[in-house]
Design a protein around this motif. Structure first.
Motif, PDB file in Angstrom:
ATOM      1  N   LYS A 310       0.844  -1.203   0.000  1.00  0.00           N
ATOM      2  CA  LYS A 310       0.000   0.000   0.000  1.00  0.00           C
ATOM      3  C   LYS A 310       0.883   1.257   0.000  1.00  0.00           C
ATOM      4  O   LYS A 310       0.657   2.185  -0.780  1.00  0.00           O
ATOM      5  N   MET A 311       1.934   1.225   0.852  1.00  0.00           N
ATOM      6  CA  MET A 311       2.867   2.367   0.884  1.00  0.00           C
ATOM      7  C   MET A 311       3.476   2.585  -0.490  1.00  0.00           C
ATOM      8  O   MET A 311       3.629   3.715  -0.954  1.00  0.00           O
ATOM      9  N   SER A 312       3.838   1.461  -1.126  1.00  0.00           N
ATOM     10  CA  SER A 312       4.455   1.535  -2.443  1.00  0.00           C
ATOM     11  C   SER A 312       3.460   2.084  -3.470  1.00  0.00           C
ATOM     12  O   SER A 312       3.793   2.971  -4.266  1.00  0.00           O
ATOM     13  N   ASP A 313       2.225   1.587  -3.424  1.00  0.00           N
ATOM     14  CA  ASP A 313       1.199   2.040  -4.370  1.00  0.00           C
ATOM     15  C   ASP A 313       0.880   3.518  -4.191  1.00  0.00           C
ATOM     16  O   ASP A 313       0.572   4.225  -5.149  1.00  0.00           O
ATOM     17  N   GLU A 314       0.949   3.970  -2.932  1.00  0.00           N
ATOM     18  CA  GLU A 314       0.640   5.379  -2.655  1.00  0.00           C
ATOM     19  C   GLU A 314       1.866   6.268  -2.774  1.00  0.00           C
ATOM     20  O   GLU A 314       1.844   7.427  -2.372  1.00  0.00           O
ATOM     21  N   SER A 315       2.938   5.688  -3.322  1.00  0.00           N
ATOM     22  CA  SER A 315       4.199   6.403  -3.522  1.00  0.00           C
ATOM     23  C   SER A 315       4.741   7.057  -2.249  1.00  0.00           C
ATOM     24  O   SER A 315       5.353   8.125  -2.297  1.00  0.00           O
ATOM     25  N   GLN A 316       4.467   6.439  -1.130  1.00  0.00           N
ATOM     26  CA  GLN A 316       5.085   6.931   0.116  1.00  0.00           C
ATOM     27  C   GLN A 316       6.571   6.616   0.065  1.00  0.00           C
ATOM     28  O   GLN A 316       6.945   5.506  -0.308  1.00  0.00           O
ATOM     29  N   PRO A 317       7.412   7.574   0.441  1.00  0.00           N
ATOM     30  CA  PRO A 317       8.851   7.299   0.368  1.00  0.00           C
ATOM     31  C   PRO A 317       9.301   6.348   1.479  1.00  0.00           C
ATOM     32  O   PRO A 317       8.997   6.568   2.643  1.00  0.00           O
ATOM     33  N   PHE A 318       9.941   5.278   1.100  1.00  0.00           N
ATOM     34  CA  PHE A 318      10.575   4.386   2.073  1.00  0.00           C
ATOM     35  C   PHE A 318      11.651   3.584   1.368  1.00  0.00           C
ATOM     36  O   PHE A 318      11.644   3.471   0.138  1.00  0.00           O
ATOM     37  N   VAL A 319      12.549   3.045   2.149  1.00  0.00           N
ATOM     38  CA  VAL A 319      13.654   2.253   1.603  1.00  0.00           C
ATOM     39  C   VAL A 319      13.439   0.798   1.995  1.00  0.00           C
ATOM     40  O   VAL A 319      13.166   0.498   3.150  1.00  0.00           O
ATOM     41  N   LEU A 320      13.524  -0.089   1.006  1.00  0.00           N
ATOM     42  CA  LEU A 320      13.332  -1.512   1.267  1.00  0.00           C
ATOM     43  C   LEU A 320      14.689  -2.214   1.206  1.00  0.00           C
ATOM     44  O   LEU A 320      15.416  -2.106   0.218  1.00  0.00           O
ATOM     45  N   ILE A 321      15.017  -2.899   2.272  1.00  0.00           N
ATOM     46  CA  ILE A 321      16.316  -3.588   2.353  1.00  0.00           C
ATOM     47  C   ILE A 321      16.080  -5.098   2.427  1.00  0.00           C
ATOM     48  O   ILE A 321      15.282  -5.577   3.224  1.00  0.00           O
ATOM     49  N   ASP A 322      16.797  -5.820   1.585  1.00  0.00           N
ATOM     50  CA  ASP A 322      16.731  -7.288   1.560  1.00  0.00           C
ATOM     51  C   ASP A 322      18.018  -7.810   2.199  1.00  0.00           C
ATOM     52  O   ASP A 322      19.104  -7.540   1.712  1.00  0.00           O
ATOM     53  N   VAL A 323      17.891  -8.535   3.314  1.00  0.00           N
ATOM     54  CA  VAL A 323      19.106  -8.991   4.016  1.00  0.00           C
ATOM     55  C   VAL A 323      19.437 -10.456   3.736  1.00  0.00           C
ATOM     56  O   VAL A 323      20.194 -11.077   4.464  1.00  0.00           O
ATOM     57  N   ARG A 324      18.865 -11.017   2.679  1.00  0.00           N
ATOM     58  CA  ARG A 324      19.205 -12.395   2.331  1.00  0.00           C
ATOM     59  C   ARG A 324      20.554 -12.436   1.604  1.00  0.00           C
ATOM     60  O   ARG A 324      21.195 -11.415   1.404  1.00  0.00           O
TER      61      ARG A 324
END
Ligand code: ZN
Length: 397
Positions: A310-324
């Motif tokens: 939802k955050m992504s769809d609403e273009s809310q700014p955030f950083v997504l980190i993948d720790v795999r």
């Protein structure tokens, strides 16, 4: 020799040191008949069959992977087979460990395996090691062998086998299995990456369920262990392309083989240019198993996959980190996620801005919880753990 079967390359000379050099033996008439299907193949022939006879291979474990390894190596005429195991045959083993019979339940796996091997090929010398492999005995046991084949199912032993092989300069023919999925590779630090190059850090304890906890399809170890036996034989013969620098992934449910290219990590603590591990360590402790039976409860803020979408769809700014790990990222990733494997989080923390809203994810949410906990201690406040990780993303989004 390990790469392509070009004649007289320097690698081929190295190969000569791999198998023990004893005076060339002859095959008996019985053996010539027994191995006739090998002897008529130009890739094996008498020369290859004698190499097999002189070879010494150590199988770690006489369980699911150890079964096809020991059976096929013995049948193929590998002269000396060491087997390390301390377990007894359990009724639940019989579904896949077909080197043991129903009558063997309660016997030492070593005794049962030795009897079966003797029935298959009495020419093979079986050397049993009824012991748990430890940092104190591994080097002494490994030293006499040309090749080690790892059929273990736990992380401390897997790292121990890897490090001992690197320290002694021996190839480690690796396989692992879980449910419908298998992996195989040849870790040979002199020619390519080792297991630590692929997995610098063990998974957090309890993250990866064992076959006892998660189950395994009975035929799967038969396939993966057979691949290991194949790689062992190729290494002995010095023919074909071994799985050095390649991780073979097998999905039994969809019958798919895939392959990932592996690179040697120059920073690898055991096979890199400046190794920090120069002798065997405490692997239980390294894998966090000792004294961490109960993981303390911490408050890690969580966010669901649907909320992130939802955050992504609403273009809310955030950083997504993948720790795999990178190879997991290559298989599937959430678009826009930045890859920072868990083990690199401390030293790459500066790449993150604590003013940003940050969502951290892994496969199931366990590793990312550790990353979030660490970053919170480091002062990050607007940080969330993606609950159930990629699994939830795949399920809910
Ligand atoms: Zn390495």
């Amino acid at each position: 020799m390990f790469m392509n079967s070009k004649e007289t390359t320097p690698k081929e000379e190295k190969m000569a040191t791999l198998t023990t050099t004893t005076p060339i033996e002859q095959l008996s008439n019985d053996e010539i008949l027994r191995y006739s299907r090998h002897l008529i193949m130009p890739e094996v022939a008498m020369e290859g069959q004698l190499k097999l006879k002189q070879a010494k291979v150590l199988c770690i474990g006489a369980g699911g992977l150890g079964t096809p390894l020991a059976l096929y190596l013995a049948a193929a005429g590998v002269g000396t087979l060491g087997i390390v195991d301390f377990d007894v045959v359990d009724f639940t083993n019989l579904q896949r460990q077909i080197i043991h019979d129903t009558d063997d339940v309660g016997r030492l796996k070593l005794d049962s395996a030795r009897d079966t091997i003797r029935d298959i090929n009495p020419n093979v010398e079986v050397i049993p090691y009824e012991t748990r492999l430890t940092s104190d005995n591994a080097l002494d046991i490994f030293r006499d062998y040309d090749i080690v084949a790892d059929g273990t199912d736990n992380f401390p032993t897997r790292y121990l086998v890897n490090d001992a092989c690197v320290l002694l300069g021996k190839p480690n023919v690796y396989g692992s299995i879980f449910r419908f999925e298998g992996q195989a590779s040849v870790f040979y630090a002199q020619e390519g990456p080792c297991y630590r190059c692929l997995y610098p850090e063990p998974p957090p304890p309890g993250l990866v369920p064992s076959c006892a906890e998660g189950g395994v399809l009975g035929v799967l170890p038969g396939i993966v262990g057979s691949l290991q036996a194949l790689e062992v034989i190729k290494l002995i013969l010095g023919k074909g392309d071994p799985l050095i620098g390649r991780l073979l992934l097998f999905d039994a449910l969809h019958l798919k083989f895939r392959e990932l290219k592996l690179r040697k990590n120059p920073e690898c603590p055991v096979c890199g240019t400046h190794p920090t591990i120069t002798k065997l360590i405490d692997y239980e402790e390294f894998c966090g198993i000792r004294g961490e039976e109960h993981v303390p409860e911490t408050k890690v803020p969580e966010i669901s996959a649907t909320e992130v979408k939802k955050m992504s769809d609403e273009s809310q700014p955030f950083v997504l980190i993948d720790v795999r790990e990178p190879h997991e990222y290559d298989i599937c990733n959430i678009p826009g996620a930045k890859l920072i494997p868990l083990g690199e989080v401390p030293k790459r923390m500066h790449e993150l801005n604590s003013a940003d809203e940050i969502v951290v994810h892994c496969r199931s949410g366990v590793r990312s919880a550790k990353a979030v906990e660490f970053l919170m201690q480091a002062g990050f406040r607007r940080i969330y753990n993606l609950k159930s990780g990629v699994l939830a993303w795949a399920r809910d989004v």
